[in-house]
Design a protein around this motif. Structure first.
Motif, PDB file in Angstrom:
ATOM      1  N   ALA A  65       0.839  -1.197   0.000  1.00 17.92           N
ATOM      2  CA  ALA A  65       0.000   0.000   0.000  1.00 17.92           C
ATOM      3  C   ALA A  65       0.879   1.254   0.000  1.00 17.92           C
ATOM      4  O   ALA A  65       1.923   1.285   0.649  1.00 17.92           O
ATOM      5  CB  ALA A  65      -0.908   0.006   1.223  1.00 17.92           C
ATOM      6  N   PRO A  66       0.474   2.317  -0.703  1.00 13.63           N
ATOM      7  CA  PRO A  66       1.289   3.539  -0.730  1.00 13.63           C
ATOM      8  C   PRO A  66       1.373   4.221   0.628  1.00 13.63           C
ATOM      9  O   PRO A  66       2.318   4.960   0.905  1.00 13.63           O
ATOM     10  CB  PRO A  66       0.569   4.422  -1.754  1.00 13.63           C
ATOM     11  N   PHE A  67       0.373   3.960   1.488  1.00 13.65           N
ATOM     12  CA  PHE A  67       0.357   4.517   2.836  1.00 13.65           C
ATOM     13  C   PHE A  67      -0.058   3.424   3.817  1.00 13.65           C
ATOM     14  O   PHE A  67      -0.830   2.526   3.466  1.00 13.65           O
ATOM     15  CB  PHE A  67      -0.630   5.685   2.952  1.00 13.65           C
ATOM     16  N   VAL A  68       0.456   3.517   5.039  1.00 12.28           N
ATOM     17  CA  VAL A  68       0.039   2.591   6.093  1.00 12.28           C
ATOM     18  C   VAL A  68      -0.259   3.413   7.339  1.00 12.28           C
ATOM     19  O   VAL A  68       0.615   4.147   7.831  1.00 12.28           O
ATOM     20  CB  VAL A  68       1.121   1.540   6.409  1.00 12.28           C
ATOM     21  N   SER A  69      -1.476   3.316   7.835  1.00 11.93           N
ATOM     22  CA  SER A  69      -1.878   4.036   9.041  1.00 11.93           C
ATOM     23  C   SER A  69      -1.674   3.139  10.255  1.00 11.93           C
ATOM     24  O   SER A  69      -2.182   2.010  10.299  1.00 11.93           O
ATOM     25  CB  SER A  69      -3.350   4.449   8.942  1.00 11.93           C
ATOM     26  N   ARG A  70      -0.959   3.665  11.229  1.00 14.55           N
ATOM     27  CA  ARG A  70      -0.629   2.914  12.444  1.00 14.55           C
ATOM     28  C   ARG A  70      -1.255   3.616  13.641  1.00 14.55           C
ATOM     29  O   ARG A  70      -0.962   4.776  13.909  1.00 14.55           O
ATOM     30  CB  ARG A  70       0.897   2.876  12.582  1.00 14.55           C
ATOM     31  N   SER A  71      -2.135   2.940  14.357  1.00 17.43           N
ATOM     32  CA  SER A  71      -2.827   3.538  15.496  1.00 17.43           C
ATOM     33  C   SER A  71      -1.847   3.913  16.598  1.00 17.43           C
ATOM     34  O   SER A  71      -0.943   3.135  16.932  1.00 17.43           O
ATOM     35  CB  SER A  71      -3.876   2.565  16.048  1.00 17.43           C
ATOM     36  N   GLU A  72      -2.019   5.111  17.157  1.00 20.05           N
ATOM     37  CA  GLU A  72      -1.180   5.589  18.255  1.00 20.05           C
ATOM     38  C   GLU A  72      -2.050   6.290  19.297  1.00 20.05           C
ATOM     39  O   GLU A  72      -3.206   6.624  19.024  1.00 20.05           O
ATOM     40  CB  GLU A  72      -0.108   6.556  17.744  1.00 20.05           C
TER      41      GLU A  72
END
Length: 431
Positions: free
Chosen positions: A10-17
């Protein structure tokens, strides 16, 4: 219908913080921080329309602000046709006010090195007796990808001295992990550089501590300069990745700053980074090479002055305090070591910094997961909970500096709370 994507491609990866999320921008190899509301919008867009999403935030956000946010995200590719273009990773733990994982791992594939630099903090030379196997390294890379850690810096020792170095990079590539390489370049033959050119390398850092053959061989070992020069050329010719020089300032090269910049210009290198010798490893044994605080600051100031008239970008990350406005992804006192990055030695020892591997280990990746060591180990808790000191806590530069390098301070002073020993402000206060 809910949209799902593979984090490896994926061009972006969202990581919960705890503050919302970090989004890894794979094209630019960087993380972007967003708050909780943005994180919720990203996730909701995978299954809902933008109009429906707006209704859930209408009490706190105007439609104009919402549309502007979507437009800004769309301008950098985060959104397309109202849908977040990234994958998601969720590692959050209740009540955990730290990053769920590092954003970059410094990994030493081997302690082997074909040179014997006088200032080597890692005391590199012979490999450790039981270094991580390729299967153990791949397991580490699997863990990194699962945690949303997509930046890996291979250092040493000399990583090109490990026979399966290419396999490590190739596997990291398959997991979507961006790989940077730190090398002395002496082992970068045309064949080696050619193999690297077939892989996805994000950046190459070449250690260059002297501009002349005589000085270079004195610092790094006899007959190494010419090999390094050939290696630099081979890497420039074969690898489509930015290459920059890294110079460790010490007693034996203190007068060579202008000449080192000229070397960068000669090799068409866009950047040179000036670091300073640290009293660890072989540098502790070669105490005559160490510099005083005044010498360090004078040298770094000279480098910055030269940068004003050179086409080469000159960086001095060891300068304390740094310039105003430096971004930090954590609160309180302390440097990025242990808060944002970590180090893993060739035998699997995890620590906040390579400088602390032997004296402040968090544990071993063979026995405990990277997630558990990062989130729960005593070593990381200690470095994150250091209270600081009156000089740093009241300093105008605190938001940018946070006290300077905790690893350097601990190695030099045996303390996690004192000001960085090379800080010009703290040393002036002491006087």
């Amino acid at each position: 219908m809910t949209v799902t994507r593979d984090p490896a491609i994926a061009p972006f990866v969202s990581r919960s913080e705890y503050f919302g999320c970090l989004v890894f921008d794979r094209k630019n190899s960087d993380y972007i921080a967003f708050d909780h509301e943005a994180a919720e919008i990203f996730e909701a867009s995978l299954s809902k329309s933008l109009d429906d999403i707006y209704q859930t935030v209408a009490d706190t956000t105007t439609r104009q602000s919402f549309d502007t946010f979507i437009q800004l995200c769309s301008s950098i590719g985060l959104f397309e046709n109202g849908v977040f273009q990234g994958a998601t990773v969720n590692n959050t733990e209740p009540g955990l006010n730290i990053l769920t994982a590092p954003i970059q791992v410094f990994f030493q594939p081997t302690r082997y090195c074909n040179l014997a630099c006088k200032h080597c903090w890692a005391d590199a030379g012979q490999p450790r007796s039981r270094e991580l196997t390729i299967l153990e390294v791949k397991n580490l890379l699997d863990q990194m990808a699962d945690l949303g850690v997509f930046k890996l810096r291979l250092g040493g020792g000399e990583p090109l001295g490990r026979s399966d170095c290419f396999e490590i990079i190739e596997y990291a590539n398959s997991k979507g992990i961006k790989v940077s390489l730190s090398t002395n370049a002496t082992m970068a033959t045309k064949a080696v550089a050619g193999k690297l050119g077939e892989l996805d390398i994000d950046e190459i850092k070449v250690s260059l501590d002297a501009s002349s053959e005589k000085s270079y061989d004195y610092i790094r070992g006899e007959r190494s300069y010419r090999k390094a020069m050939r290696g630099i050329k081979n890497l420039k010719d074969a690898v489509d990745a930015p290459l920059y020089f890294h110079s460790v300032l010490q007693r034996d090269n203190l007068t060579e700053i202008p000449a080192l910049v000229k070397q960068a210009e000669k090799h068409n290198v866009d950047k040179i980074v000036f670091a300073t010798i640290i009293p660890a490893g072989r540098a502790r044994e070669n105490a005559k090479s160490l510099l005083t605080v005044d010498e360090i600051n004078s040298a770094l100031d000279l480098a910055k002055r030269i940068s004003q008239s050179s086409r080469v970008k000159i960086e001095t990350p060891g300068k304390v305090p740094p310039a105003y406005g430096q971004k930090r992804l954590f609160e309180g006192f302390g440097s990025e070591e242990g808060h944002v990055t970590c180090h893993i030695s060739s035998d699997g020892t995890v620590s906040p910094s390579g400088l602390l591997s032997d004296i402040m280990p968090a544990g071993n990746i063979r026995d405990t997961s990277l997630k558990e060591l990062w989130q729960k180990s005593t070593a990381f808790k200690n470095i994150r909970s250091a209270p600081g000191n009156p000089v740093c806590n009241s300093c105008d530069y605190f938001r940018s500096c946070r006290g300077g390098s905790r690893a350097r301070t601990y190695v030099a002073l045996g303390s996690l709370t004192e000001p960085d020993p090379v800080c010009s402000i703290a040393n002036e206060a002491i006087r």
